[in-house]
Design a protein around this motif. Structure first.
Motif, PDB file in Angstrom:
ATOM      1  N   ILE A  26      19.979  54.286  59.860  1.00  0.00           N
ATOM      2  CA  ILE A  26      21.029  54.841  58.987  1.00  0.00           C
ATOM      3  C   ILE A  26      21.998  55.685  59.803  1.00  0.00           C
ATOM      4  CG2 ILE A  26      21.491  56.443  57.079  1.00  0.00           C
ATOM      5  CD1 ILE A  26      18.729  55.557  55.917  1.00  0.00           C
ATOM      6  N   ALA A  27      21.460  56.545  60.670  1.00  0.00           N
ATOM      7  CA  ALA A  27      22.303  57.411  61.499  1.00  0.00           C
ATOM      8  C   ALA A  27      23.150  56.593  62.478  1.00  0.00           C
ATOM      9  CB  ALA A  27      21.447  58.421  62.255  1.00  0.00           C
ATOM     10  N   GLY A  28      22.560  55.553  63.061  1.00  0.00           N
ATOM     11  CA  GLY A  28      23.296  54.707  63.998  1.00  0.00           C
ATOM     12  C   GLY A  28      24.450  53.987  63.332  1.00  0.00           C
ATOM     13  N   LEU A  29      24.203  53.426  62.153  1.00  0.00           N
ATOM     14  CA  LEU A  29      25.269  52.732  61.434  1.00  0.00           C
ATOM     15  C   LEU A  29      26.360  53.702  60.990  1.00  0.00           C
ATOM     16  CD1 LEU A  29      23.118  50.237  59.347  1.00  0.00           C
ATOM     17  CD2 LEU A  29      24.662  49.680  61.231  1.00  0.00           C
ATOM     18  N   ALA A  30      25.965  54.893  60.542  1.00  0.00           N
ATOM     19  CA  ALA A  30      26.945  55.897  60.121  1.00  0.00           C
ATOM     20  C   ALA A  30      27.786  56.360  61.303  1.00  0.00           C
ATOM     21  CB  ALA A  30      26.243  57.087  59.475  1.00  0.00           C
ATOM     22  N   THR A  31      27.209  56.381  62.485  1.00  0.00           N
ATOM     23  CA  THR A  31      27.933  56.811  63.687  1.00  0.00           C
ATOM     24  C   THR A  31      28.976  55.785  64.101  1.00  0.00           C
ATOM     25  OG1 THR A  31      26.051  58.114  64.452  1.00  0.00           O
ATOM     26  CG2 THR A  31      27.680  57.480  66.102  1.00  0.00           C
ATOM     27  N   ILE A  32      28.591  54.507  64.143  1.00  0.00           N
ATOM     28  CA  ILE A  32      29.543  53.508  64.629  1.00  0.00           C
ATOM     29  C   ILE A  32      30.657  53.221  63.629  1.00  0.00           C
ATOM     30  CG2 ILE A  32      27.957  52.450  66.260  1.00  0.00           C
ATOM     31  CD1 ILE A  32      27.539  50.178  64.254  1.00  0.00           C
ATOM     32  N   GLU A  33      30.512  53.695  62.379  1.00  0.00           N
ATOM     33  CA  GLU A  33      31.587  53.567  61.397  1.00  0.00           C
ATOM     34  C   GLU A  33      32.768  54.477  61.720  1.00  0.00           C
ATOM     35  OE1 GLU A  33      29.854  54.615  57.653  1.00  0.00           O
ATOM     36  OE2 GLU A  33      28.977  52.636  57.337  1.00  0.00           O
ATOM     37  N   VAL A  34      32.548  55.518  62.515  1.00  0.00           N
ATOM     38  CA  VAL A  34      33.577  56.517  62.790  1.00  0.00           C
ATOM     39  C   VAL A  34      34.591  55.961  63.777  1.00  0.00           C
ATOM     40  CG1 VAL A  34      33.999  58.812  63.772  1.00  0.00           C
ATOM     41  CG2 VAL A  34      32.026  58.435  62.278  1.00  0.00           C
ATOM     42  N   GLN A  35      35.853  56.110  63.434  1.00  0.00           N
ATOM     43  CA  GLN A  35      36.940  55.656  64.303  1.00  0.00           C
ATOM     44  C   GLN A  35      36.935  56.467  65.598  1.00  0.00           C
ATOM     45  OE1 GLN A  35      40.048  54.046  62.584  1.00  0.00           O
ATOM     46  NE2 GLN A  35      41.088  53.681  64.490  1.00  0.00           N
ATOM     47  N   GLY A  36      37.031  55.781  66.726  1.00  0.00           N
ATOM     48  CA  GLY A  36      37.039  56.438  68.022  1.00  0.00           C
ATOM     49  C   GLY A  36      35.721  56.313  68.761  1.00  0.00           C
ATOM     50  N   VAL A  37      34.677  55.815  68.073  1.00  0.00           N
ATOM     51  CA  VAL A  37      33.390  55.591  68.728  1.00  0.00           C
ATOM     52  C   VAL A  37      33.402  54.184  69.307  1.00  0.00           C
ATOM     53  CG1 VAL A  37      30.889  55.396  68.402  1.00  0.00           C
ATOM     54  CG2 VAL A  37      32.170  57.169  67.189  1.00  0.00           C
ATOM     55  N   ALA A  38      33.288  54.106  70.637  1.00  0.00           N
ATOM     56  CA  ALA A  38      33.294  52.805  71.304  1.00  0.00           C
ATOM     57  C   ALA A  38      31.919  52.153  71.250  1.00  0.00           C
ATOM     58  CB  ALA A  38      33.741  52.958  72.752  1.00  0.00           C
ATOM     59  N   GLY A  39      30.874  52.973  71.192  1.00  0.00           N
ATOM     60  CA  GLY A  39      29.526  52.432  71.133  1.00  0.00           C
ATOM     61  C   GLY A  39      28.503  53.532  71.251  1.00  0.00           C
ATOM     62  N   MET A  40      27.257  53.112  71.240  1.00  0.00           N
ATOM     63  CA  MET A  40      26.148  54.052  71.357  1.00  0.00           C
ATOM     64  C   MET A  40      25.616  53.991  72.779  1.00  0.00           C
ATOM     65  SD  MET A  40      26.051  55.196  68.271  1.00  0.00           S
ATOM     66  CE  MET A  40      24.483  56.040  68.124  1.00  0.00           C
ATOM     67  N   LYS A  59      19.879  52.378  68.556  1.00  0.00           N
ATOM     68  CA  LYS A  59      20.192  52.707  69.938  1.00  0.00           C
ATOM     69  C   LYS A  59      20.980  54.016  69.994  1.00  0.00           C
ATOM     70  CE  LYS A  59      22.963  51.027  73.803  1.00  0.00           C
ATOM     71  NZ  LYS A  59      23.839  49.961  74.249  1.00  0.00           N
ATOM     72  N   GLY A  60      20.569  54.929  70.859  1.00  0.00           N
ATOM     73  CA  GLY A  60      21.291  56.177  71.036  1.00  0.00           C
ATOM     74  C   GLY A  60      21.026  57.209  69.959  1.00  0.00           C
ATOM     75  N   VAL A  61      19.997  56.996  69.133  1.00  0.00           N
ATOM     76  CA  VAL A  61      19.697  57.926  68.047  1.00  0.00           C
ATOM     77  C   VAL A  61      18.261  58.409  68.177  1.00  0.00           C
ATOM     78  CG1 VAL A  61      19.569  58.254  65.550  1.00  0.00           C
ATOM     79  CG2 VAL A  61      21.267  56.690  66.504  1.00  0.00           C
ATOM     80  N   LYS A  62      18.086  59.708  68.022  1.00  0.00           N
ATOM     81  CA  LYS A  62      16.745  60.304  68.000  1.00  0.00           C
ATOM     82  C   LYS A  62      16.665  61.187  66.767  1.00  0.00           C
ATOM     83  CE  LYS A  62      13.657  63.295  70.503  1.00  0.00           C
ATOM     84  NZ  LYS A  62      13.766  64.695  70.836  1.00  0.00           N
ATOM     85  N   VAL A  63      15.591  61.070  66.008  1.00  0.00           N
ATOM     86  CA  VAL A  63      15.426  61.897  64.808  1.00  0.00           C
ATOM     87  C   VAL A  63      14.095  62.634  64.855  1.00  0.00           C
ATOM     88  CG1 VAL A  63      16.848  60.411  63.364  1.00  0.00           C
ATOM     89  CG2 VAL A  63      14.388  60.093  63.382  1.00  0.00           C
ATOM     90  N   VAL A  74      22.583  62.068  68.281  1.00  0.00           N
ATOM     91  CA  VAL A  74      23.218  60.782  68.566  1.00  0.00           C
ATOM     92  C   VAL A  74      23.929  60.875  69.908  1.00  0.00           C
ATOM     93  CG1 VAL A  74      23.468  60.065  66.166  1.00  0.00           C
ATOM     94  CG2 VAL A  74      25.296  61.334  67.232  1.00  0.00           C
ATOM     95  N   SER A  75      23.820  59.818  70.692  1.00  0.00           N
ATOM     96  CA  SER A  75      24.471  59.739  71.991  1.00  0.00           C
ATOM     97  C   SER A  75      25.501  58.619  71.924  1.00  0.00           C
ATOM     98  CB  SER A  75      23.447  59.437  73.084  1.00  0.00           C
ATOM     99  OG  SER A  75      22.470  60.465  73.120  1.00  0.00           O
ATOM    100  N   GLU A 109      20.597  69.441  61.032  1.00  0.00           N
ATOM    101  CA  GLU A 109      21.549  69.408  62.147  1.00  0.00           C
ATOM    102  C   GLU A 109      21.782  67.985  62.618  1.00  0.00           C
ATOM    103  OE1 GLU A 109      18.532  70.371  65.901  1.00  0.00           O
ATOM    104  OE2 GLU A 109      19.841  71.942  65.168  1.00  0.00           O
ATOM    105  N   VAL A 110      23.010  67.762  63.088  1.00  0.00           N
ATOM    106  CA  VAL A 110      23.383  66.505  63.727  1.00  0.00           C
ATOM    107  C   VAL A 110      24.032  66.877  65.053  1.00  0.00           C
ATOM    108  CG1 VAL A 110      24.764  64.396  63.608  1.00  0.00           C
ATOM    109  CG2 VAL A 110      23.767  65.347  61.509  1.00  0.00           C
ATOM    110  N   ASN A 111      23.324  66.630  66.143  1.00  0.00           N
ATOM    111  CA  ASN A 111      23.828  66.940  67.475  1.00  0.00           C
ATOM    112  C   ASN A 111      24.454  65.689  68.070  1.00  0.00           C
ATOM    113  OD1 ASN A 111      22.675  69.636  67.483  1.00  0.00           O
ATOM    114  ND2 ASN A 111      20.706  68.591  67.639  1.00  0.00           N
ATOM    115  N   VAL A 112      25.693  65.821  68.548  1.00  0.00           N
ATOM    116  CA  VAL A 112      26.426  64.691  69.108  1.00  0.00           C
ATOM    117  C   VAL A 112      26.536  64.888  70.618  1.00  0.00           C
ATOM    118  CG1 VAL A 112      28.565  63.371  69.074  1.00  0.00           C
ATOM    119  CG2 VAL A 112      27.717  64.432  66.963  1.00  0.00           C
ATOM    120  N   HIS A 113      26.071  63.898  71.364  1.00  0.00           N
ATOM    121  CA  HIS A 113      26.118  63.935  72.823  1.00  0.00           C
ATOM    122  C   HIS A 113      27.073  62.846  73.304  1.00  0.00           C
ATOM    123  CE1 HIS A 113      22.506  66.474  72.678  1.00  0.00           C
ATOM    124  NE2 HIS A 113      22.086  65.631  71.742  1.00  0.00           N
ATOM    125  N   ILE A 114      28.119  63.244  74.022  1.00  0.00           N
ATOM    126  CA  ILE A 114      29.089  62.284  74.554  1.00  0.00           C
ATOM    127  C   ILE A 114      28.619  61.902  75.957  1.00  0.00           C
ATOM    128  CG2 ILE A 114      31.502  61.794  75.075  1.00  0.00           C
ATOM    129  CD1 ILE A 114      30.550  63.273  72.076  1.00  0.00           C
TER     130      ILE A 114
END
Length: 135
Positions: A26-40, A59-63, A74-75, A109-114
């Motif tokens: 769920i978190a991975g799909l919600a992340t890639i829906e955001v404009q500007g995210v090239a990938g995980m 991929k790129g998600v830890k809960v 999310v990374s 919390e939702v921590n975002v790692h670029i």
């Protein structure tokens, strides 16, 4: 908090459990829906799964999931030219809303790692080089 599935809700008919992997997807799909995210950015294991032909939606998600709460990391890889703080805030809102709506868990919390920046011009240069070698 633990990454193990906890007793989520007890009803007259039994217990409802949501596996952490479900929340990761769920978190991975919600992340890639955001404009500007090239990938995980999933690291080595995620790369191996993709090479084997499997699409890893978490991929790129830890809960970390507790009885009633969840924390998410999310990374991501951002597209060049976008404002990173805005993308990160959009991801936080979208992930929190999606998980809370679908599962009823409270997201603390939702921590975002670029991890990287994706340049569109790099792809074009690589494609041109590949086509020149084929000729």
């Amino acid at each position: 908090m633990s990454t193990l599935a906890a007793d989520y809700e007890k009803t007259d008919m039994g217990t409802i459990q949501i596996a952490p992997e479900v929340i990761e997807v769920i978190a991975g799909l919600a992340t890639i829906e955001v404009q500007g995210v090239a990938g995980m950015s999933g690291g080595f294991a995620g790369g191996i799964a993709e090479l084997l032909g499997r699409k890893n939606l978490s991929k790129g998600v830890k809960v970390e999931v507790g009885q009633r709460e969840a924390a998410v990391d999310v990374s991501i890889i951002v597209e060049y030219g976008n404002r990173i703080p805005e993308i990160a805030a959009d991801i936080q809102r979208n992930v929190k809303r999606s998980i809370e709506t679908m599962t009823g868990l409270h997201v603390v919390e939702v921590n975002v790692h670029i991890h990287d920046v994706h340049f569109k011009t790099t792809e074009k240069v690589e494609e041109d080089e590949t086509q020149n070698r084929v000729k």
